[in-house]
Design a protein around this motif. Structure first.
Motif, PDB file in Angstrom:
ATOM      1  N   VAL A 343       0.842  -1.210   0.000  1.00  0.00           N
ATOM      2  CA  VAL A 343       0.000   0.000   0.000  1.00  0.00           C
ATOM      3  C   VAL A 343       0.866   1.245   0.000  1.00  0.00           C
ATOM      4  CG1 VAL A 343      -1.721   1.306   1.292  1.00  0.00           C
ATOM      5  CG2 VAL A 343      -1.956  -1.176   1.039  1.00  0.00           C
ATOM      6  N   PRO A 344       1.865   1.310   0.868  1.00  0.00           N
ATOM      7  CA  PRO A 344       2.757   2.479   0.790  1.00  0.00           C
ATOM      8  C   PRO A 344       3.476   2.573  -0.555  1.00  0.00           C
ATOM      9  CG  PRO A 344       3.060   1.334   2.866  1.00  0.00           C
ATOM     10  CD  PRO A 344       2.230   0.443   2.021  1.00  0.00           C
ATOM     11  N   ILE A 345       3.773   1.419  -1.100  1.00  0.00           N
ATOM     12  CA  ILE A 345       4.448   1.419  -2.408  1.00  0.00           C
ATOM     13  C   ILE A 345       3.527   1.994  -3.475  1.00  0.00           C
ATOM     14  CG2 ILE A 345       5.489  -0.082  -4.168  1.00  0.00           C
ATOM     15  CD1 ILE A 345       6.337  -1.962  -1.984  1.00  0.00           C
ATOM     16  N   PRO A 365      10.615  15.171  -0.126  1.00  0.00           N
ATOM     17  CA  PRO A 365       9.938  13.947  -0.576  1.00  0.00           C
ATOM     18  C   PRO A 365       8.476  13.937  -0.130  1.00  0.00           C
ATOM     19  CG  PRO A 365      12.007  13.444   0.543  1.00  0.00           C
ATOM     20  CD  PRO A 365      11.719  14.891   0.793  1.00  0.00           C
ATOM     21  N   ILE A 366       7.666  13.114  -0.781  1.00  0.00           N
ATOM     22  CA  ILE A 366       6.254  12.976  -0.420  1.00  0.00           C
ATOM     23  C   ILE A 366       6.140  12.230   0.901  1.00  0.00           C
ATOM     24  CG2 ILE A 366       5.509  12.989  -2.834  1.00  0.00           C
ATOM     25  CD1 ILE A 366       5.183   9.978  -2.646  1.00  0.00           C
ATOM     26  N   GLU A 367       4.976  12.345   1.560  1.00  0.00           N
ATOM     27  CA  GLU A 367       4.718  11.671   2.822  1.00  0.00           C
ATOM     28  C   GLU A 367       4.086  10.314   2.559  1.00  0.00           C
ATOM     29  OE1 GLU A 367       4.913  10.951   6.735  1.00  0.00           O
ATOM     30  OE2 GLU A 367       5.635  12.798   5.801  1.00  0.00           O
ATOM     31  N   LEU A 372       7.859   1.247   7.445  1.00  0.00           N
ATOM     32  CA  LEU A 372       8.879   0.368   6.884  1.00  0.00           C
ATOM     33  C   LEU A 372      10.094   1.188   6.487  1.00  0.00           C
ATOM     34  CD1 LEU A 372       6.674  -1.955   4.626  1.00  0.00           C
ATOM     35  CD2 LEU A 372       7.613  -2.454   6.890  1.00  0.00           C
ATOM     36  N   TYR A 373      11.218   0.824   7.061  1.00  0.00           N
ATOM     37  CA  TYR A 373      12.442   1.575   6.805  1.00  0.00           C
ATOM     38  C   TYR A 373      12.824   1.502   5.318  1.00  0.00           C
ATOM     39  CZ  TYR A 373      17.410   2.602   6.632  1.00  0.00           C
ATOM     40  OH  TYR A 373      18.633   3.102   6.280  1.00  0.00           O
ATOM     41  N   GLU A 374      12.645   0.348   4.724  1.00  0.00           N
ATOM     42  CA  GLU A 374      13.028   0.169   3.327  1.00  0.00           C
ATOM     43  C   GLU A 374      12.258   1.106   2.407  1.00  0.00           C
ATOM     44  OE1 GLU A 374      12.173  -2.212   5.353  1.00  0.00           O
ATOM     45  OE2 GLU A 374      13.801  -3.690   5.472  1.00  0.00           O
ATOM     46  N   LEU A 375      10.954   1.286   2.693  1.00  0.00           N
ATOM     47  CA  LEU A 375      10.137   2.149   1.847  1.00  0.00           C
ATOM     48  C   LEU A 375      10.513   3.609   2.022  1.00  0.00           C
ATOM     49  CD1 LEU A 375       6.635   0.441   2.111  1.00  0.00           C
ATOM     50  CD2 LEU A 375       8.350   0.215   0.335  1.00  0.00           C
ATOM     51  N   GLU A 376      10.788   4.006   3.257  1.00  0.00           N
ATOM     52  CA  GLU A 376      11.192   5.382   3.479  1.00  0.00           C
ATOM     53  C   GLU A 376      12.523   5.670   2.786  1.00  0.00           C
ATOM     54  OE1 GLU A 376       9.596   7.795   4.731  1.00  0.00           O
ATOM     55  OE2 GLU A 376       7.831   6.668   5.422  1.00  0.00           O
ATOM     56  N   ASP A 377      13.396   4.698   2.892  1.00  0.00           N
ATOM     57  CA  ASP A 377      14.679   4.866   2.220  1.00  0.00           C
ATOM     58  C   ASP A 377      14.484   4.942   0.707  1.00  0.00           C
ATOM     59  OD1 ASP A 377      17.587   4.974   2.316  1.00  0.00           O
ATOM     60  OD2 ASP A 377      17.503   2.997   1.367  1.00  0.00           O
ATOM     61  N   LEU A 378      13.546   4.118   0.198  1.00  0.00           N
ATOM     62  CA  LEU A 378      13.225   4.130  -1.231  1.00  0.00           C
ATOM     63  C   LEU A 378      12.642   5.483  -1.626  1.00  0.00           C
ATOM     64  CD1 LEU A 378      12.994   2.559  -3.897  1.00  0.00           C
ATOM     65  CD2 LEU A 378      10.762   1.753  -3.131  1.00  0.00           C
ATOM     66  N   ASN A 379      11.816   6.083  -0.759  1.00  0.00           N
ATOM     67  CA  ASN A 379      11.219   7.380  -1.055  1.00  0.00           C
ATOM     68  C   ASN A 379      12.302   8.448  -1.181  1.00  0.00           C
ATOM     69  OD1 ASN A 379       9.230   9.301  -1.463  1.00  0.00           O
ATOM     70  ND2 ASN A 379       8.927   9.669   0.730  1.00  0.00           N
ATOM     71  N   GLN A 380      13.261   8.400  -0.249  1.00  0.00           N
ATOM     72  CA  GLN A 380      14.358   9.345  -0.310  1.00  0.00           C
ATOM     73  C   GLN A 380      15.174   9.177  -1.599  1.00  0.00           C
ATOM     74  OE1 GLN A 380      15.135  11.846   1.726  1.00  0.00           O
ATOM     75  NE2 GLN A 380      13.516  11.441   3.255  1.00  0.00           N
ATOM     76  N   ALA A 381      15.388   7.922  -1.933  1.00  0.00           N
ATOM     77  CA  ALA A 381      16.161   7.645  -3.154  1.00  0.00           C
ATOM     78  C   ALA A 381      15.419   8.149  -4.398  1.00  0.00           C
ATOM     79  CB  ALA A 381      16.428   6.148  -3.273  1.00  0.00           C
TER      80      ALA A 381
END
Length: 613
Positions: A343-345, A365-367, A372-381
């Motif tokens: 869902v976050p993805i 970045p968007i909120e 999930l750390y991986e998704l937040e890191d993916l958002n930053q990337a």
């Protein structure tokens, strides 16, 4: 190189899919080759059995004929009566009474001979006809034809072979016997197979020849029955020791009818099976051979491997269908299993879809509202990637402009500077002479040619479009050279819609004019083309000096270099020259291209190009 970022759902999805695909691929591949081997081994066994049974049945039919001939040869009743039949009594010592007695004895002897021969044939009639040939020209027939005739047996085509075999059996090729067919009403085929032996008297002196005849259809009925009862592409052939075709019956046998006999090793006379490619249909076939020592005939049974393995192909299609259905279910399962964490993805995906390179990138970045750390890191990337992508986009636009400029420069360099210079010179002279209509037409042609060259919609165009462009070029050259230059274009209507590489005919016309004008006028350029079932072909020829030997050798060497190494050498033949055309044909049509350059016998150069349709 940076590692590509993947989502959790894609990781799960592709992992499960790859496992299932590998398992099913291994299973299907193993099963296919295993079953194929079983079927092929069974087919070889079946073909061997079929060739054995067919050869045995033919031996039985010939044995029936041979038994009849041996019964005739070793029958004392036949021997005595036939010797009486062919004897020549001394009539000078006969009285009238003796002559009447002789005639009565002759008729009685003939009747007894007929009865004995009919008894040998028997009620089942294993043969249709027996002929007894005397060397003195007398012939005695029993069976369908019961005539007594007078003819020279030495004039028969089989006479020498039968005499040379000295009593051994000789089996003929299928022979048409129109005379014997007159006595048969229920059969349409006039072909027979004959078995011959030399006839000896009690002192082992040759007295004549025995011929036993049987219907061709009767001998080979077992083969016809085998072929008619099968639905696959089974073919059966029978040859004698000389390689003559015995079966099937063909008056004008072609080369492909003797193909199977030529595959056979003449030193091998035992039963064997092979696989071979049929050169007449390019199909791999399973072939079984059986040689009969008794008849000297070789029986060949052949069947297409692809048709034999058609059940395996059908099963493979079913397995593939089941695999696809199973794969779909597995993918659906992996999708729903991964949805809980995607869902976050999905929010990130929405942001990616809404990303527009034309708009400025947001500062933050968007909120995602994800723990999930991986998704937040993916958002930053992703945010960092957006910034860099915007920068790359700007650089790409600049590169595109530079590339367009370079393309235009390349196109301009491919134009013939002498052509542009002469065209402008001609337009200037025509303006002084107030030839405004011709100036307008010539300027229109030049404009259309430049537009056509610079167009980048597709590398392939219709032949009609390329011919139209070539026509405009030739028209411009006509303005330049006037009556000194003539040209003709003959292209079949059915090939005008075929799409070919762009700028591939005009350079040939330009080359023809350029080198054709090295000799004195008049100059003629002829362009003609036609289409076959699978290929189109266009030829450009001129009446110039033709190709120089060294230049022709250099062109062929560069073509050979391209074919050998697959590398494109530097183009030194006027940019859009012959090698340029060859390479583009090679890229477009592979080995199904046509490219021929030669000199005409009467002078001038001839260039032919083409490709598959």
């Amino acid at each position: 190189m940076r590692k590509r970022i993947k989502t959790i759902q894609s990781n799960l999805f592709f992992t499960y899919s790859l496992i299932i695909i590998i398992v099913f691929a291994v299973f299907v591949t193993f099963f296919y080759f295993w079953v194929s081997k079983l079927i092929k081994d069974k087919a070889f066994e079946t073909i061997a059995n079929l060739s054995d049974s067919t050869s045995d049945k033919l031996d039985i039919e010939i044995q029936k004929m041979d038994q009849i001939s041996m019964s005739v040869l070793y029958s004392s009743a036949v021997k005595d009566r036939f010797m009486e039949y062919i004897s020549e009594p001394d009539k000078t010592a006969y009285t009238l009474y003796d002559e009447n007695n002789r005639k009565y004895a002759y008729i009685n002897n003939t009747k007894e001979l007929i009865d004995v021969l009919f008894a040998i044939i028997g009620p089942n009639r294993p043969v249709q006809q027996i002929y007894l040939y005397g060397f003195n020209g007398k012939v005695f027939g029993t069976g369908t034809d019961n005539r007594q005739q007078n003819l020279s047996v030495s004039e028969k085509p089989w006479y020498e072979e039968v005499i040379d075999n000295n009593g051994k059996k000789v089996i003929s090729l299928p022979m048409k016997d129109e005379e014997l067919s007159k006595f048969v009403t229920q059969r349409g085929s006039p072909y027979f197979i004959s078995l011959f032996r030399v006839y000896f008297d009690n002192y082992n002196v040759p007295q004549g020849i025995v011929e036993v005849k049987q219907y061709y259809d009767e001998i080979f009925k077992s083969i016809d029955r085998n072929i008619n009862n099968r639905s696959d592409d089974l073919r059966i052939f029978v040859y004698n020791n000389n390689g003559d075709l015995i079966y099937p019956l063909k008056e004008n046998a072609s080369e492909k009818d003797f193909h199977y006999f030529r595959l056979k090793n003449p030193d091998v006379n035992q039963a064997f099976s092979i696989t071979a490619i049929n050169p007449f249909n390019n199909e791999r076939e399973l072939i079984g051979y059986r040689y009969s020592e008794y008849t000297g005939w070789t029986t060949v049974v052949a069947i297409s491997e692809s048709k034999l393995l058609s059940p395996v192909f059908a099963f493979t299609r079913i397995v593939l269908l089941v695999t696809l259905v199973t794969l779909f279910l597995a993918l659906a399962f992996s999708f729903f299993a991964a949805k809980k964490v995607t869902v976050p993805i999905a929010r990130l995906h929405k942001a990616i879809k809404s990303f527009n390179l034309e708009l400025p990138v947001v500062a933050y970045p968007i909120e995602l509202s994800s723990d999930l750390y991986e998704l937040e890191d993916l958002n930053q990337a992703f945010h960092k990637m957006s910034i860099k992508l915007k920068e790359s986009h700007n650089e790409l636009m600049i590169s595109k402009q530079q590339e367009m400029q370079a393309r235009m420069l390349a196109l301009q360099s491919q134009m013939n500077p002498h052509f542009l210079y002469n065209t402008l010179s001609i337009i200037s002279v025509m303006a002084e002479e107030s030839m405004f209509e011709q100036i307008a037409e010539m300027c229109g042609n030049v404009s259309d040619m430049l537009r056509y060259i610079s167009s980048d919609k597709s590398p392939l165009v219709k032949i009609s479009t390329e011919i139209e462009y070539t026509q405009k070029y030739l028209s411009c050259m006509k303005f330049r050279y006037g009556s000194k230059l003539s040209y003709s274009i003959e292209i079949d209507d059915e090939m005008k819609e075929i799409r070919i590489p762009k700028l591939i005919i005009q350079p040939l016309a330009e080359n023809a004019i350029k080198y054709g004008t090295y000799r004195e006028a008049p100059w003629n350029v002829r362009i003609y083309g036609h289409k076959t079932d699978n290929y189109w072909q266009i030829t450009v020829e001129d009446n110039g000096i033709g190709f120089d030997g060294d230049k022709l050798k250099a062109i062929n060497e560069k073509i050979e270099e391209v074919n050998k190494n697959g590398l494109i050498p530097s183009l030194e033949l006027e940019g859009m020259g012959l090698l340029n055309i060859y390479i583009r044909l090679k890229l477009a049509y592979k080995n199904k291209m046509i490219f021929q350059i030669r000199n005409n016998i009467d002078g001038g150069a001839v260039v032919t190009i083409g490709g598959s349709t």
